[in-house]
Write an enzyme that holds these catalytic residues in place. Structure first.
Site, PDB file in Angstrom:
ATOM      1  CB  VAL A 258      -3.090   5.441   7.214  1.00  0.00           C
ATOM      2  CG1 VAL A 258      -3.853   5.377   8.343  1.00  0.00           C
ATOM      3  CG2 VAL A 258      -3.256   4.434   5.960  1.00  0.00           C
TER       4      VAL A 258
ATOM      5  NE  ARG B 124      -3.535   0.374   2.634  1.00  0.00           N
ATOM      6  CZ  ARG B 124      -4.012   0.574   3.773  1.00  0.00           C
ATOM      7  NH1 ARG B 124      -4.169  -0.395   4.782  1.00  0.00           N
ATOM      8  NH2 ARG B 124      -4.660   1.810   3.965  1.00  0.00           N
TER       9      ARG B 124
ATOM     10  CB  THR C 164     -16.211   7.574   5.840  1.00  0.00           C
ATOM     11  OG1 THR C 164     -16.462   6.370   6.814  1.00  0.00           O
ATOM     12  CG2 THR C 164     -17.169   8.475   6.481  1.00  0.00           C
TER      13      THR C 164
ATOM     14  CD  GLN D  90     -13.378   6.687   9.163  1.00  0.00           C
ATOM     15  OE1 GLN D  90     -13.554   5.714   9.485  1.00  0.00           O
ATOM     16  NE2 GLN D  90     -14.014   7.326   8.069  1.00  0.00           N
TER      17      GLN D  90
ATOM     18  CB  CYS E 183      13.638  -1.288  16.809  1.00  0.00           C
ATOM     19  SG  CYS E 183      14.132   0.288  17.763  1.00  0.00           S
TER      20      CYS E 183
ATOM     21  CG  HIS F 219      -8.080   5.127  11.605  1.00  0.00           C
ATOM     22  ND1 HIS F 219      -9.050   4.435  10.507  1.00  0.00           N
ATOM     23  CD2 HIS F 219      -8.961   5.525  12.544  1.00  0.00           C
ATOM     24  CE1 HIS F 219     -10.173   4.409  11.037  1.00  0.00           C
ATOM     25  NE2 HIS F 219     -10.203   5.037  12.506  1.00  0.00           N
TER      26      HIS F 219
ATOM     27  CB  CYS G 216      14.983  -1.876  21.485  1.00  0.00           C
ATOM     28  SG  CYS G 216      13.519  -2.200  20.578  1.00  0.00           S
TER      29      CYS G 216
HETATM   30  P1  OAD Z   1     -14.868   1.946   3.420  1.00  0.00           P
HETATM   31  O1  OAD Z   1     -14.341   1.216   2.270  1.00  0.00           O
HETATM   32  O2  OAD Z   1     -15.723   1.406   4.235  1.00  0.00           O
HETATM   33  O3  OAD Z   1     -15.890   3.085   2.837  1.00  0.00           O
HETATM   34  C1  OAD Z   1     -15.663   3.926   1.604  1.00  0.00           C
HETATM   35  C2  OAD Z   1     -16.711   4.580   1.394  1.00  0.00           C
HETATM   36  O4  OAD Z   1     -16.513   5.616   0.282  1.00  0.00           O
HETATM   37  C3  OAD Z   1     -18.007   4.021   0.711  1.00  0.00           C
HETATM   38  O5  OAD Z   1     -19.213   4.269   1.484  1.00  0.00           O
HETATM   39  C4  OAD Z   1     -18.234   4.480  -0.719  1.00  0.00           C
HETATM   40  O6  OAD Z   1     -19.519   4.344  -0.974  1.00  0.00           O
HETATM   41  C5  OAD Z   1     -17.608   5.908  -0.630  1.00  0.00           C
HETATM   42  N1  OAD Z   1     -17.015   6.090  -1.863  1.00  0.00           N
HETATM   43  C6  OAD Z   1     -16.569   5.434  -2.991  1.00  0.00           C
HETATM   44  N2  OAD Z   1     -16.214   6.384  -3.907  1.00  0.00           N
HETATM   45  C7  OAD Z   1     -16.322   7.533  -3.523  1.00  0.00           C
HETATM   46  C8  OAD Z   1     -16.292   8.838  -3.931  1.00  0.00           C
HETATM   47  N3  OAD Z   1     -15.858   9.180  -5.245  1.00  0.00           N
HETATM   48  N4  OAD Z   1     -16.652  10.032  -3.336  1.00  0.00           N
HETATM   49  C9  OAD Z   1     -17.265   9.611  -2.269  1.00  0.00           C
HETATM   50  N5  OAD Z   1     -17.330   8.630  -1.745  1.00  0.00           N
HETATM   51  C10 OAD Z   1     -17.066   7.350  -2.085  1.00  0.00           C
HETATM   52  O7  OAD Z   1     -13.878   3.029   4.090  1.00  0.00           O
HETATM   53  P2  OAD Z   1     -13.931   3.791   5.357  1.00  0.00           P
HETATM   54  O8  OAD Z   1     -15.190   4.260   5.799  1.00  0.00           O
HETATM   55  O9  OAD Z   1     -12.872   4.801   5.388  1.00  0.00           O
HETATM   56  O10 OAD Z   1      -9.323   0.734   8.843  1.00  0.00           O
HETATM   57  O11 OAD Z   1     -13.196   2.594   6.332  1.00  0.00           O
HETATM   58  C11 OAD Z   1     -13.021   3.207   7.604  1.00  0.00           C
HETATM   59  C12 OAD Z   1     -11.872   2.090   8.257  1.00  0.00           C
HETATM   60  O12 OAD Z   1     -12.265   0.798   7.727  1.00  0.00           O
HETATM   61  C13 OAD Z   1     -10.653   2.496   7.340  1.00  0.00           C
HETATM   62  O13 OAD Z   1      -9.811   3.429   8.079  1.00  0.00           O
HETATM   63  C14 OAD Z   1     -10.017   1.000   7.769  1.00  0.00           C
HETATM   64  C15 OAD Z   1     -11.051   0.093   7.384  1.00  0.00           C
HETATM   65  O14 OAD Z   1     -11.098  -0.823   7.897  1.00  0.00           O
HETATM   66  C16 OAD Z   1      -8.220   0.009   9.105  1.00  0.00           C
HETATM   67  O15 OAD Z   1      -7.734  -0.440   8.520  1.00  0.00           O
HETATM   68  C17 OAD Z   1      -7.875   0.008  10.391  1.00  0.00           C
END
Ligand code: OAD
Length: 769
Positions: free
Chosen positions: A606, A573, A718, A604, A677, A622, A680
């Site tokens: 990274v 990534r 999101t 959220q 590391c 995150h 350590c």
């Molecule tokens: P998701 O993959 O869960 O959601 C992405 C959202 O973006 C979806 O609801 C899509 O419909 C929307 N989407 C796609 N294209 C888009 C666009 N062009 N404009 C606007 N929206 C669009 O991702 P997150 O909600 O970010 O954590 O997920 C949250 C966390 O869950 C992440 O940070 C990650 C994941 O597991 C970890 O990895 C720890």
């Protein structure tokens, strides 16, 4: 106590800006004066030569080569590029543009091209100010304000009208929005620049137009009708400019040949009219018109032609001086036809034409007062206001942002008024005209900020005290943490699904929310970065979690069980991130900082793309994909860090990414060595938050605090399934703050938020800011 602290801060900031603005006035006033004196000197010599107009093609070709070879940013009439730099590039101007623009404009104007001198001065002003701000390390907001001082100083240095110059610089940026807190610095910079340029020998505009009588009602009606005519003339001029640009743009000829052709057209105009009055700056004709001499009726149209051709054929220069010329001669013609006072109408025509073509009615009114005195200026204000409205959403500066529509009729379809001349169509138009518009009738007005009385009730300790810890301390998970489930059901908002009219309407609404807001909090997720080519997590086909199991990659247990597998996946990534740039959505959120007092981007993601796009207050809940840290917490390394240790860690990314992309089972990672590391010896791990881990408390607390104090909350891209981030919009709803969601798909929030726009982030955001 609160009052005293705030008052002291207000006073200090005001003094700071008086000093900074005076500096801007000096550092911009001097190069502006040099430019203007060189221009006057050159014109005085060349215009004495017999048949000097034959040099026009040389001027246009010279300007074309200078600009295209040395600084393409110096193209066109200057102000346009400055507006664009303020809106889209945080006021950053490429320094090389300044000398190139100066030289190209001198060559164009001295050799007979038809253009103005204010655009280059504004560009010089913006460039010098931008350079100085960078040199002393100003913050982004201060820099923008300082660049605006530079532009004001540039305009005022040319025209010698400090109040109009200062207001013009602010007003010209956007239709329908004026930043009052930028007024004082702009005024000071303008006054200082006028003083400096005058003392260095620049002759400013000065006219003696005395309108004796005042107050009679017939003049009021006369001004409305005259404003109307000037507004329509502005439509003609802007159309001529556009068509000429289009025509020259479409020609399949080298730029130098287009410049020669443009020069030939200008020579033809001189020969056909037997006068050189329509080429060059044309100041003598403006003087003549304002002296009350009747001038040729056809003058405005020839000047339109020569200016449009000069600017589209490669010439460089401003556009306001030709606008003065056209407005003044048009007023002159109007007065001749109706047997009115020629000087007064030439004067009012000149400034109203500025109001219409540049969408700057207030600056135009002040310009009239400063140049022609109070009596003429007062009437001019009416004609200017009418002309400004009549021209609609046209402008000689296409980068101007439309913040408020001039009338709702600018968008007929949006208000269910079909452009059909059938019986039903005409009926609807009449009904809309007399009874208002759908939006005004049906929609409640959005909240519009707080009153002064309310603001006084806020205690300063409420603004600085940290949130009580407790509620925010829960680990990353998909289980909702908001105890009060009813919060989700509090507000049933509008869900706007795709459909061109709906989207337009929702953009309009969002713009109104932004306009009313001063503190905006934004929660973003993977969707905003999907537009740059990075996969989301939960997309059913392309999302990471469609291909991988989060419990095997993004948890501390997964890392303990198979550190190499997790390490390789993050390395892949990290590598993919190197190939992408911030997208439209990221950049628009960075621009949002130009319009409201504070923007907090809680993300959220990274990927660090918000910071790269220029957002200054980013809370990455995150973590950061480009960083790794020791499992025991003794060291952190960033991919961009210099030094052999970081180099060793991150150059192994390519091999790790290859392993991630080709492995079929857990055992395939055995040959990969996870870096350790250097201090350590413990494993290094990605500096991100995994499921089951705590989020960084300081950032999470700040995110909740900013959410509680914001007056607009945006949830963008999101799925709103991961906690605690997904609680933030709920907290905002609890506070009664409007929450707007932008996401092409429905989420658990969709039915609860104030407005849900089912479209892509970049498209919507870039239409708003
Ligand atoms: P998701 O993959 O869960 O959601 C992405 C959202 O973006 C979806 O609801 C899509 O419909 C929307 N989407 C796609 N294209 C888009 C666009 N062009 N404009 C606007 N929206 C669009 O991702 P997150 O909600 O970010 O954590 O997920 C949250 C966390 O869950 C992440 O940070 C990650 C994941 O597991 C970890 O990895 C720890």
């Amino acid at each position: 106590m609160r009052f005293a602290v705030i008052q002291a801060l207000v006073t200090l900031t005001t003094l700071k800006w008086v000093i900074l603005a005076a500096i801007a006035g000096v550092i911009v006033g001097i190069p502006t004066a040099v430019f203007l004196l060189l221009l006057d000197g050159g014109i005085a010599v060349v215009y004495e030569l017999p048949h000097f107009y034959l040099l026009i093609p040389v001027g246009l070709v010279g300007s074309y080569f200078l600009v295209s070879r040395l600084a393409p940013d110096a193209k066109g009439h200057g102000t346009e590029q400055v507006i664009d730099a303020i809106h889209r590039r945080d006021g950053n101007i490429v320094l090389r543009v300044i000398p190139v623009k100066m030289l190209a404009t001198l060559v164009t104007l001295i050799l007979g091209g038809s253009a103005g001198k204010e655009g280059p001065s504004a560009q010089i002003g913006a460039g010098v100010a931008s350079g100085f701000a960078g040199l002393v390390g100003m913050t982004k907001l201060d820099k923008q304000r300082f660049v605006l001082c530079g532009i004001s100083a540039g305009f005022s240095g040319v025209f010698g009208t400090p109040i109009a110059g200062a207001i013009f610089a602010s007003e010209v940026l956007a239709i329908g929005r004026f930043h009052y807190n930028r007024l004082l610095p702009a005024l000071i910079a303008s006054f200082v620049s006028v003083f400096i340029t005058r003392n260095l020998g620049v002759r400013h505009l000065s006219f003696d137009v005395d309108y004796g009588a005042s107050g009679e009602m017939s003049m009021l009606l006369g001004m409305v009708i005259f404003g109307l005519a000037i507004g329509l003339l502005a439509v003609v001029f802007i159309t001529v400019l556009r068509q000429s640009e289009r025509l020259f743009g479409r020609m399949r000829l080298p730029g130098s040949v287009k410049a020669l052709l443009g020069g030939a057209v200008l020579i033809a105009v001189v020969l056909a009219t037997q006068t050189t009055n329509y080429i060059g700056l044309g100041m003598e004709i403006i003087d003549l018109a304002l002296d009350g001499e009747p001038y040729r009726g056809i003058a405005p149209f020839f000047k339109m032609l020569t200016t449009a051709v000069t600017l589209s054929a490669g010439g460089s220069g401003g556009i306001l001086t030709p606008i003065f010329f056209i407005g003044a001669t048009a007023g002159n013609l109007w007065a001749q036809l109706l047997e009115l006072d020629i000087a007064v109408y030439s004067a009012i025509g000149m400034v109203s034409f500025v109001a219409a073509t540049a969408n700057t009615p207030i600056a135009a009114a002040f310009m009239a007062i400063e140049l022609f005195g109070l009596a003429t200026g007062t009437w001019a204000a009416i004609a200017a206001a009418v002309a400004y409205l009549i021209v609609g959403h046209l402008s000689v500066f296409p980068s101007q942002i439309i913040f408020h529509k001039k009338t709702f009729f600018m968008d007929l379809e949006m208000h269910d008024v079909p452009l059909r001349f059938s019986k039903a169509g005409i009926k609807r138009m009449f009904s809309a005209f007399f009874h208002g518009y759908r939006q005004e009738r049906d929609e409640p007005a959005p909240p519009r900020g707080i009153s002064v009385a309310e603001s006084e009730k806020v205690r300063i300790d409420e603004l600085v005290k940290p949130r009580a810890p407790g509620r925010s301390y829960y680990p990353l998970s998909t289980v909702p943490h908001v105890p009060d489930e009813t919060a989700y059901g509090q507000q049933g908002g509008t869900v706007v699904r795709p459909g061109e009219r709906d989207i337009k309407e929702s953009i309009e609404k969002l713009r109104e929310y932004v306009d009313a807001a001063s503190r905006v909090c934004v929660l973003t997720g993977a969707g905003i970065s999907a537009e740059c080519g990075l996969p989301t997590f939960r997309d059913a086909r392309t999302g990471y979690w469609a291909r991988f199991d989060p419990t095997q990659l993004a948890t501390p247990e997964a890392f303990r069980e198979n550190p190499a597998r997790t390490w390789c996946w993050y390395a892949a990534r990290r590598l993919a991130l190197q190939t992408v740039e911030p997208g439209e959505g990221h950049r628009a959120l960075a621009r949002l900082e130009n319009y409201v007092d504070r923007v907090t981007v809680v993300t959220q993601n990274v990927d660090g793309l918000h910071s790269r796009a220029g957002s200054s207050r980013v809370l990455d809940l995150h973590g950061n994909l480009l960083q790794v840290r020791c499992m025991k917490g003794c060291r952190t390394f960033h991919r961009d860090e210099a030094g052999p240790e970081a180099r060793d860690i991150f150059t192994a990314d390519a091999a790790a990414a290859f392993a991630a992309n080709h492995a079929e089972e857990a055992g395939d990672f055995e040959h990969v060595e996870v870096p350790t590391c250097p201090a350590c010896g413990a494993f290094l791990r990605p500096d991100v938050v995994w499921f089951g881990e705590m989020l960084p408390a300081d950032r999470l607390n700040q995110a909740f605090a900013d959410t509680e104090r914001c007056d607009l909350f945006l949830v963008i891209g999101t799925s709103a399934q991961v906690q605690p981030a997904a609680s933030l919009p709920v907290v905002a709803l609890e506070q009664g703050v409007p929450v707007v969601e932008i996401n092409p798909n429905a989420t658990p929030l969709t039915e609860q938020v104030t407005l849900s726009i089912r479209a892509a982030a970049g498209e919507i955001l870039s239409s708003v800011v």
